[in-house]
Design a protein around this motif. Structure first.
Motif, mmCIF file in Angstrom:
data_model
loop_
_atom_site.group_PDB
_atom_site.id
_atom_site.type_symbol
_atom_site.label_atom_id
_atom_site.label_comp_id
_atom_site.label_asym_id
_atom_site.label_seq_id
_atom_site.Cartn_x
_atom_site.Cartn_y
_atom_site.Cartn_z
ATOM 1 N N THR A 1 20.396 10.849 -12.582
ATOM 2 C CA THR A 1 20.475 12.265 -12.943
ATOM 3 C C THR A 1 20.354 12.484 -14.443
ATOM 4 N N SER A 2 20.167 11.419 -15.209
ATOM 5 C CA SER A 2 20.068 11.556 -16.665
ATOM 6 C C SER A 2 18.778 12.270 -17.054
ATOM 7 N N ARG A 3 18.757 12.771 -18.277
ATOM 8 C CA ARG A 3 17.568 13.467 -18.776
ATOM 9 C C ARG A 3 16.379 12.507 -18.841
ATOM 10 N N GLU A 4 16.654 11.238 -19.201
ATOM 11 C CA GLU A 4 15.577 10.253 -19.315
ATOM 12 C C GLU A 4 14.907 10.004 -17.965
ATOM 13 N N ILE A 5 15.720 9.883 -16.913
ATOM 14 C CA ILE A 5 15.145 9.583 -15.604
ATOM 15 C C ILE A 5 14.476 10.813 -15.010
ATOM 16 N N GLU A 6 14.975 12.001 -15.348
ATOM 17 C CA GLU A 6 14.305 13.225 -14.897
ATOM 18 C C GLU A 6 12.898 13.301 -15.504
ATOM 19 N N ARG A 7 12.800 12.972 -16.798
ATOM 20 C CA ARG A 7 11.488 12.990 -17.452
ATOM 21 C C ARG A 7 10.558 11.952 -16.834
ATOM 22 N N LEU A 8 11.116 10.788 -16.475
ATOM 23 C CA LEU A 8 10.303 9.748 -15.861
ATOM 24 C C LEU A 8 9.766 10.208 -14.508
ATOM 25 N N ARG A 9 10.609 10.843 -13.705
ATOM 26 C CA ARG A 9 10.160 11.340 -12.402
ATOM 27 C C ARG A 9 9.041 12.376 -12.564
ATOM 28 N N GLU A 10 9.208 13.265 -13.543
ATOM 29 C CA GLU A 10 8.181 14.279 -13.783
ATOM 30 C C GLU A 10 6.851 13.623 -14.170
ATOM 31 N N ALA A 11 6.930 12.601 -15.032
ATOM 32 C CA ALA A 11 5.712 11.922 -15.471
ATOM 33 C C ALA A 11 5.047 11.192 -14.310
ATOM 34 N N VAL A 12 5.831 10.525 -13.485
ATOM 35 C CA VAL A 12 5.268 9.811 -12.327
ATOM 36 C C VAL A 12 4.588 10.789 -11.387
ATOM 37 N N SER A 13 5.215 11.925 -11.146
ATOM 38 C CA SER A 13 4.636 12.931 -10.251
ATOM 39 C C SER A 13 3.297 13.435 -10.789
ATOM 40 N N GLU A 14 3.218 13.658 -12.100
ATOM 41 C CA GLU A 14 1.982 14.158 -12.707
ATOM 42 C C GLU A 14 0.892 13.093 -12.693
ATOM 43 N N ILE A 15 1.243 11.863 -13.065
ATOM 44 C CA ILE A 15 0.243 10.798 -13.153
ATOM 45 C C ILE A 15 -0.269 10.401 -11.775
ATOM 46 N N ALA A 16 0.624 10.430 -10.771
ATOM 47 C CA ALA A 16 0.221 10.040 -9.424
ATOM 48 C C ALA A 16 -0.871 10.944 -8.876
ATOM 49 N N ALA A 17 -0.885 12.182 -9.326
ATOM 50 C CA ALA A 17 -1.888 13.137 -8.835
ATOM 51 C C ALA A 17 -3.278 12.853 -9.398
ATOM 52 N N THR A 18 -3.365 11.985 -10.397
ATOM 53 C CA THR A 18 -4.651 11.607 -10.988
ATOM 54 C C THR A 18 -5.037 10.217 -10.491
ATOM 55 N N ASP A 19 -6.158 9.719 -10.982
ATOM 56 C CA ASP A 19 -6.601 8.383 -10.577
ATOM 57 C C ASP A 19 -6.846 7.491 -11.792
ATOM 58 N N VAL A 20 -6.190 7.802 -12.904
ATOM 59 C CA VAL A 20 -6.434 7.075 -14.145
ATOM 60 C C VAL A 20 -5.711 5.735 -14.142
ATOM 61 N N SER A 21 -6.184 4.833 -14.995
ATOM 62 C CA SER A 21 -5.515 3.543 -15.193
ATOM 63 C C SER A 21 -4.246 3.767 -16.007
ATOM 64 N N VAL A 22 -3.212 2.996 -15.699
ATOM 65 C CA VAL A 22 -1.900 3.192 -16.318
ATOM 66 C C VAL A 22 -1.360 1.865 -16.833
ATOM 67 N N VAL A 23 -0.739 1.907 -17.989
ATOM 68 C CA VAL A 23 0.034 0.773 -18.483
ATOM 69 C C VAL A 23 1.511 1.155 -18.447
ATOM 70 N N LEU A 24 2.304 0.364 -17.740
ATOM 71 C CA LEU A 24 3.743 0.585 -17.651
ATOM 72 C C LEU A 24 4.455 -0.351 -18.609
ATOM 73 N N TYR A 25 5.241 0.210 -19.518
ATOM 74 C CA TYR A 25 6.051 -0.586 -20.429
ATOM 75 C C TYR A 25 7.503 -0.553 -19.958
ATOM 76 N N GLY A 26 8.120 -1.710 -19.917
ATOM 77 C CA GLY A 26 9.516 -1.761 -19.511
ATOM 78 C C GLY A 26 10.070 -3.155 -19.629
ATOM 79 N N GLU A 27 11.366 -3.239 -19.916
ATOM 80 C CA GLU A 27 12.021 -4.536 -20.027
ATOM 81 C C GLU A 27 12.149 -5.192 -18.661
#
Length: 453
Positions: free
Chosen positions: A148-174
């Motif tokens: 429920t944090s602001r960071e994870i809300e932003r991540l969900r919004e970004a995933v929803s937007e990017i999923a609707a496209t077909d572009v190549s993605v680089v995921l950065y994460g530890e």
């Protein structure tokens, strides 16, 4: 941020209602006071965003009857009872019925505030878990990317937007931050969801096997190639190809991958035929690919081909508000899958969870939660004598509390819960023992059960 919870305080004495409401206000809690249990029940429902603090002895409806009626409305509403010195046995019985805790009069306001804080935190977790469960059918993304944090809300919004496209993605994460989870969400929410999702760990493939793993081979292409084999890229045709730890891919293989991406075609090893392929690429890495390409460790042309969109997954230490919710979810999931009763989460344990930096991120948290649910090991303060994951990060005062708690719980278990024997064995007055049990969050029945195992 979640809406602030309310503490419903019930006491038939007006001076006590006034004093406790002031104390709770100073401690940062919203409080409403009621002169009787009947009047408080009018405002208590199954979705109550708060807890109940009630005196035990009251005319008409006492605290025990109020507790029973509240638990019938919602068994997950934390109820704290305030008792007199002669009511300890009644308080213990109340906890057996389902009370969250009790506090003996006269009490230290700071101790009361701490008990209330732990109870409200537990209620918050319960309500958030219910919310997640209720949104599961209509909001699959929220049910999969938990928090429920602001960071994870932003991540969900970004995933929803990017999923609707077909572009190549680089995921950065530890390590352990959930790169594969995010990649799967991008695949399953996109137009390629009916195709294959193919995950390749680039660091796990030996250099001599990379080409045949990625492109496949024909029968007889090399010694031991008895039959035709479809490679990972061809298998991902129409779907999604995840290149995990892409920075580990050998430079020679990077060149061949770049050609396949540019031409949208591959050739199996040992074949001269070109096979058309159409797939989405998601590259996952814990390193800065641009810095790697500038240093010559990664092809810059492949980097630009892969990184049409870049998405960073926040580490768990940057969204500490999500830690309790994630822990409760994973522990509950493990308990259900192994047919175990959920184990309670004490306030000291919750504090340690939130303070820990979690270098292994969500994966580490999930492992600790599963071990907690199975009773195989614990980071709880009561188990500090065992070699545990979080012992090294607990301050001295907390470790002393843990040692004290363990002694009292063992004495309770050895005596079968008989308080008089515990008092004699430990050489402390009854009131001192009661105060320590309240402060340390010790419940007699839980201590018996834990040490009986």
């Amino acid at each position: 941020m979640a809406e602030r919870q309310t503490v419903f305080f019930v006491d038939d004495e007006e001076p006590m209602r006034h004093a406790v409401q002031q104390w709770l206000g100073v401690a940062g809690h919203d409080a409403r006071s009621f002169a009787s249990g009947q009047s408080a029940l009018e405002y208590i429902s199954a979705g109550l965003n708060g807890i109940v603090l009630t005196d035990l002895r009251m005319p008409s409806m006492d605290g025990m009857e109020l507790l029973r009626q509240i638990l019938e409305i919602d068994p997950d509403i934390p109820v704290i009872l305030m008792t007199g010195q002669g009511d300890i046995e009644s308080a213990v019985e109340a906890m057996r019925i389902g009370a969250y805790d009790f506090i003996e009069k006269p009490f230290d306001p700071e101790r009361l505030a701490q008990t209330v804080r732990r109870a409200t935190e537990k209620r918050r977790l319960i309500l958030e878990n219910r919310h997640l469960a209720s949104t599961a059918p209509s909001d699959g993304l929220r049910n999969r990317i938990l928090g429920t944090s602001r960071e994870i809300e932003r991540l969900r919004e970004a995933v929803s937007e990017i999923a609707a496209t077909d572009v190549s993605v680089v995921l950065y994460g530890e390590t352990g931050s959930g790169k594969d989870l995010i990649a799967r969400c991008l695949h399953e929410l996109g137009r390629r969801s009916t195709g294959n999702y193919v995950a390749v760990n680039c660091s796990a493939i030996p250099d001599t096997m990379v080409e045949t793993e990625m492109f496949g081979h024909e029968a007889g292409a090399f010694t031991g190639a008895a039959g035709r084999r479809i490679g990972k890229i061809e298998h991902a045709n129409g779907g999604t190809l995840l290149l995990d730890e892409v920075e580990s891919m050998p430079l020679t293989m990077q060149a061949k991958l770049l050609r396949a991406l540019q031409e949208r075609a591959i050739e199996r090893l040992g074949s001269n035929s070109s096979i058309p392929v159409d797939f989405r690429t998601i590259a996952a890495t814990k390193r800065d690919l641009k810095a790697e390409s500038n240093a010559g460790a990664f092809r810059s042309d492949l980097y630009f081909r892969l990184s049409v969109v870049e998405l960073t997954i926040p580490p768990l230490r940057d969204r500490r508000d999500d830690i309790p919710l994630l822990f409760e979810y994973f522990a509950g999931e493990a308990a259900r899958s192994h047919n175990r009763e959920p184990r309670p989460l004490k306030g000291a344990t919750l504090d340690a969870l939130i303070r820990h930096d979690w270098p292994g991120n969500v994966r580490e948290l999930r492992n600790v939660a599963e071990r907690h649910a199975l009773g195989l090991s614990s980071f709880a303060a009561s188990d500090i004598a065992r070699p545990i994951e979080l012992a090294d990060i607990m301050p001295l005062a907390q470790q002393l509390e843990a040692f004290e708690r363990r002694i009292i719980e063992r004495a309770l278990a050895d005596s079968g819960g008989r308080i008089s024997e515990v008092i004699e064995k430990l050489g402390v007055p009854r009131r001192t023992l009661n105060e320590k049990m309240t402060r340390l969050g010790i419940r007699r029945r839980e201590a018996e059960d834990q040490h009986r195992q």
